[in-house]
Design a protein around this motif. Sequence first.
Motif, PDB file in Angstrom:
ATOM      1  N   LEU A   1       0.843  -1.194   0.000  1.00 31.70           N
ATOM      2  CA  LEU A   1       0.000   0.000   0.000  1.00 31.70           C
ATOM      3  C   LEU A   1       0.880   1.247   0.000  1.00 31.70           C
ATOM      4  CD1 LEU A   1      -2.672   1.631   0.469  1.00 31.70           C
ATOM      5  CD2 LEU A   1      -2.323   1.225   2.933  1.00 31.70           C
ATOM      6  N   ALA A   2       0.795   2.029  -1.063  1.00 30.84           N
ATOM      7  CA  ALA A   2       1.484   3.322  -1.108  1.00 30.84           C
ATOM      8  C   ALA A   2       0.501   4.385  -0.659  1.00 30.84           C
ATOM      9  CB  ALA A   2       1.996   3.629  -2.517  1.00 30.84           C
ATOM     10  N   THR A   3       0.880   5.147   0.351  1.00 29.87           N
ATOM     11  CA  THR A   3      -0.032   6.142   0.892  1.00 29.87           C
ATOM     12  C   THR A   3       0.750   7.367   1.335  1.00 29.87           C
ATOM     13  OG1 THR A   3      -1.858   6.480   2.466  1.00 29.87           O
ATOM     14  CG2 THR A   3       0.023   5.174   3.233  1.00 29.87           C
ATOM     15  N   THR A   4       0.072   8.306   1.942  1.00 30.49           N
ATOM     16  CA  THR A   4       0.674   9.583   2.294  1.00 30.49           C
ATOM     17  C   THR A   4       1.289   9.539   3.686  1.00 30.49           C
ATOM     18  OG1 THR A   4      -1.296  10.502   3.354  1.00 30.49           O
ATOM     19  CG2 THR A   4      -1.179  10.631   0.969  1.00 30.49           C
ATOM     20  N   THR A   5       2.221  10.453   3.922  1.00 23.37           N
ATOM     21  CA  THR A   5       2.822  10.505   5.256  1.00 23.37           C
ATOM     22  C   THR A   5       1.796  10.921   6.304  1.00 23.37           C
ATOM     23  OG1 THR A   5       3.571  12.797   4.948  1.00 23.37           O
ATOM     24  CG2 THR A   5       5.098  11.042   4.334  1.00 23.37           C
ATOM     25  N   SER A   6       0.735  11.623   5.892  1.00 27.45           N
ATOM     26  CA  SER A   6      -0.254  12.068   6.877  1.00 27.45           C
ATOM     27  C   SER A   6      -0.996  10.897   7.498  1.00 27.45           C
ATOM     28  CB  SER A   6      -1.248  13.041   6.235  1.00 27.45           C
ATOM     29  OG  SER A   6      -1.918  12.448   5.145  1.00 27.45           O
ATOM     30  N   THR A   7      -1.255   9.846   6.718  1.00 34.36           N
ATOM     31  CA  THR A   7      -1.952   8.700   7.300  1.00 34.36           C
ATOM     32  C   THR A   7      -1.053   7.937   8.260  1.00 34.36           C
ATOM     33  OG1 THR A   7      -1.363   7.349   5.364  1.00 34.36           O
ATOM     34  CG2 THR A   7      -3.533   8.392   5.354  1.00 34.36           C
ATOM     35  N   GLU A   8       0.275   8.011   8.015  1.00 36.82           N
ATOM     36  CA  GLU A   8       1.215   7.374   8.938  1.00 36.82           C
ATOM     37  C   GLU A   8       1.491   8.273  10.138  1.00 36.82           C
ATOM     38  OE1 GLU A   8       5.541   5.274   8.550  1.00 36.82           O
ATOM     39  OE2 GLU A   8       5.406   7.382   7.977  1.00 36.82           O
ATOM     40  N   ASN A   9       1.808   9.547   9.890  1.00 43.55           N
ATOM     41  CA  ASN A   9       2.148  10.460  10.982  1.00 43.55           C
ATOM     42  C   ASN A   9       0.996  10.638  11.963  1.00 43.55           C
ATOM     43  OD1 ASN A   9       4.144  12.726   8.901  1.00 43.55           O
ATOM     44  ND2 ASN A   9       4.687  10.787   9.856  1.00 43.55           N
ATOM     45  N   SER A  10      -0.226  10.564  11.475  1.00 48.01           N
ATOM     46  CA  SER A  10      -1.387  10.733  12.348  1.00 48.01           C
ATOM     47  C   SER A  10      -1.600   9.541  13.270  1.00 48.01           C
ATOM     48  CB  SER A  10      -2.648  10.944  11.507  1.00 48.01           C
ATOM     49  OG  SER A  10      -2.955   9.760  10.776  1.00 48.01           O
ATOM     50  N   GLY A  11      -1.046   8.389  12.890  1.00 47.86           N
ATOM     51  CA  GLY A  11      -1.226   7.172  13.675  1.00 47.86           C
ATOM     52  C   GLY A  11      -2.437   6.348  13.276  1.00 47.86           C
ATOM     53  N   LEU A  12      -3.195   6.807  12.274  1.00 48.53           N
ATOM     54  CA  LEU A  12      -4.424   6.106  11.899  1.00 48.53           C
ATOM     55  C   LEU A  12      -4.162   4.677  11.438  1.00 48.53           C
ATOM     56  CD1 LEU A  12      -7.502   6.097  11.280  1.00 48.53           C
ATOM     57  CD2 LEU A  12      -6.893   6.842   8.962  1.00 48.53           C
ATOM     58  N   LEU A  13      -3.246   4.501  10.488  1.00 45.07           N
ATOM     59  CA  LEU A  13      -3.024   3.167   9.937  1.00 45.07           C
ATOM     60  C   LEU A  13      -2.466   2.218  10.989  1.00 45.07           C
ATOM     61  CD1 LEU A  13      -1.703   3.869   6.337  1.00 45.07           C
ATOM     62  CD2 LEU A  13      -4.038   3.438   7.116  1.00 45.07           C
ATOM     63  N   GLY A  14      -1.597   2.734  11.853  1.00 40.73           N
ATOM     64  CA  GLY A  14      -1.064   1.905  12.922  1.00 40.73           C
ATOM     65  C   GLY A  14      -2.142   1.432  13.872  1.00 40.73           C
ATOM     66  N   ALA A  15      -3.216   2.212  13.978  1.00 40.36           N
ATOM     67  CA  ALA A  15      -4.302   1.865  14.884  1.00 40.36           C
ATOM     68  C   ALA A  15      -5.285   0.871  14.280  1.00 40.36           C
ATOM     69  CB  ALA A  15      -5.048   3.133  15.312  1.00 40.36           C
ATOM     70  N   ILE A  16      -5.543   0.972  12.966  1.00 39.81           N
ATOM     71  CA  ILE A  16      -6.625   0.157  12.407  1.00 39.81           C
ATOM     72  C   ILE A  16      -6.164  -1.014  11.538  1.00 39.81           C
ATOM     73  CG2 ILE A  16      -8.181   2.134  12.494  1.00 39.81           C
ATOM     74  CD1 ILE A  16      -8.033   2.313   9.443  1.00 39.81           C
ATOM     75  N   LEU A  17      -5.005  -0.926  10.888  1.00 38.49           N
ATOM     76  CA  LEU A  17      -4.600  -1.999   9.978  1.00 38.49           C
ATOM     77  C   LEU A  17      -4.366  -3.349  10.658  1.00 38.49           C
ATOM     78  CD1 LEU A  17      -2.334  -0.476   7.188  1.00 38.49           C
ATOM     79  CD2 LEU A  17      -4.675  -1.324   7.017  1.00 38.49           C
ATOM     80  N   PRO A  18      -3.878  -3.398  11.909  1.00 38.87           N
ATOM     81  CA  PRO A  18      -3.746  -4.713  12.546  1.00 38.87           C
ATOM     82  C   PRO A  18      -5.066  -5.492  12.594  1.00 38.87           C
ATOM     83  CG  PRO A  18      -2.479  -3.109  13.755  1.00 38.87           C
ATOM     84  CD  PRO A  18      -3.275  -2.333  12.730  1.00 38.87           C
ATOM     85  N   LYS A  19      -6.180  -4.797  12.658  1.00 37.58           N
ATOM     86  CA  LYS A  19      -7.498  -5.449  12.638  1.00 37.58           C
ATOM     87  C   LYS A  19      -7.713  -6.139  11.294  1.00 37.58           C
ATOM     88  CE  LYS A  19     -11.880  -5.949  14.105  1.00 37.58           C
ATOM     89  NZ  LYS A  19     -12.251  -6.865  15.207  1.00 37.58           N
ATOM     90  N   PHE A  20      -7.392  -5.453  10.208  1.00 39.51           N
ATOM     91  CA  PHE A  20      -7.521  -6.055   8.883  1.00 39.51           C
ATOM     92  C   PHE A  20      -6.611  -7.267   8.742  1.00 39.51           C
ATOM     93  CE2 PHE A  20      -5.692  -6.381   4.584  1.00 39.51           C
ATOM     94  CZ  PHE A  20      -6.822  -6.737   3.867  1.00 39.51           C
ATOM     95  N   GLU A  21      -5.372  -7.134   9.191  1.00 37.83           N
ATOM     96  CA  GLU A  21      -4.421  -8.238   9.081  1.00 37.83           C
ATOM     97  C   GLU A  21      -4.892  -9.457   9.855  1.00 37.83           C
ATOM     98  OE1 GLU A  21      -0.158  -6.100   8.251  1.00 37.83           O
ATOM     99  OE2 GLU A  21      -0.825  -6.178  10.345  1.00 37.83           O
ATOM    100  N   ALA A  22      -5.427  -9.228  11.036  1.00 32.25           N
ATOM    101  CA  ALA A  22      -5.906 -10.339  11.861  1.00 32.25           C
ATOM    102  C   ALA A  22      -7.109 -11.024  11.225  1.00 32.25           C
ATOM    103  CB  ALA A  22      -6.259  -9.837  13.256  1.00 32.25           C
ATOM    104  N   GLU A  23      -7.984 -10.250  10.610  1.00 33.82           N
ATOM    105  CA  GLU A  23      -9.203 -10.800  10.018  1.00 33.82           C
ATOM    106  C   GLU A  23      -8.943 -11.484   8.682  1.00 33.82           C
ATOM    107  OE1 GLU A  23     -11.711  -7.432   9.636  1.00 33.82           O
ATOM    108  OE2 GLU A  23     -12.353  -7.419  11.743  1.00 33.82           O
ATOM    109  N   SER A  24      -7.993 -10.958   7.909  1.00 32.15           N
ATOM    110  CA  SER A  24      -7.824 -11.409   6.523  1.00 32.15           C
ATOM    111  C   SER A  24      -6.682 -12.392   6.318  1.00 32.15           C
ATOM    112  CB  SER A  24      -7.580 -10.197   5.615  1.00 32.15           C
ATOM    113  OG  SER A  24      -6.320  -9.606   5.901  1.00 32.15           O
ATOM    114  N   GLY A  25      -5.668 -12.359   7.195  1.00 32.07           N
ATOM    115  CA  GLY A  25      -4.482 -13.175   6.991  1.00 32.07           C
ATOM    116  C   GLY A  25      -3.432 -12.523   6.115  1.00 32.07           C
ATOM    117  N   TYR A  26      -3.771 -11.362   5.530  1.00 28.30           N
ATOM    118  CA  TYR A  26      -2.794 -10.619   4.743  1.00 28.30           C
ATOM    119  C   TYR A  26      -1.862  -9.826   5.659  1.00 28.30           C
ATOM    120  CZ  TYR A  26      -5.582 -11.426   0.499  1.00 28.30           C
ATOM    121  OH  TYR A  26      -6.248 -11.987  -0.552  1.00 28.30           O
TER     122      TYR A  26
END
Length: 274
Positions: free
Chosen positions: A34-59
Amino acid sequence: MLKLKASVSMLLAATVFSGAMLSPAALAGEVIKLATTTSTENSGLLGAILPKFEAESGYTVQVIATGTGQALKLGSQGDVDVVMTHAPEAEAKFVADGYGVEPRGIMENDFIVLGPKNDPAAVKASKDAVDAFNKIATKPSQFISRGDNSGTHMKELEIWQAAAVTPDFAGYTSVGQGMGKTLLMANELQAYTLADRGTFIAYKAKLDLTISYEGGAALANPYQIILINSEKYPDLNHKGAKALSDWFISPATQTMINQFTVQGEQLFKATYKK
């Protein structure tokens, strides 16, 4: 060409979201780039929600956090499976040129003009963003630009153009950095800058800057997730990319986006509509 491919590989390797050790699913090829912006990383959003996707999907999701221009370039080169960016005109061209498909608006916040608390350019009295930028250039005052072809940088250049100002005045500095580092530089120099609200909130405790101007449709900051065209790059992980895109628009994820806060403040507003 070999040097370019090596540099892209180094960039991807340096930004693996889940750390250096990949899960069994990742080792089996179940990685989504996933290529995305520094704002989604710097804000902490992806760090907060992506582990949920990984746990549910296996990706496993590899996040390459960079400016929107570079993120779209990686997508156009087939170096990533999916992009999530915030520059509507650049994204429209990316889709029109045949690189991106199925763009989906998933969330938004807004851009804000930050500056010193003593407001030397009297930006707080501005009638709109164009007026604010004119005041900064006319003074002239210190202004720190990301200068990295990001969505924020594109918005900044759009405002300068609307103000009929060439941003080369004394005090204007282009740093070629992400949002977080740009904020820290502006803070150190007590300069004005344009920022997305989410990253500002995430960094606010480290800053002695204030919101000098906000509001208006011109400072809206929408984010889209866009798949890479399988006809151009059939060997990418299109199944995983589609799963991630579908997950972002699901009611549960849209709720998580709305509920994500830093210091009690909401950073993004979920916007997906069928």
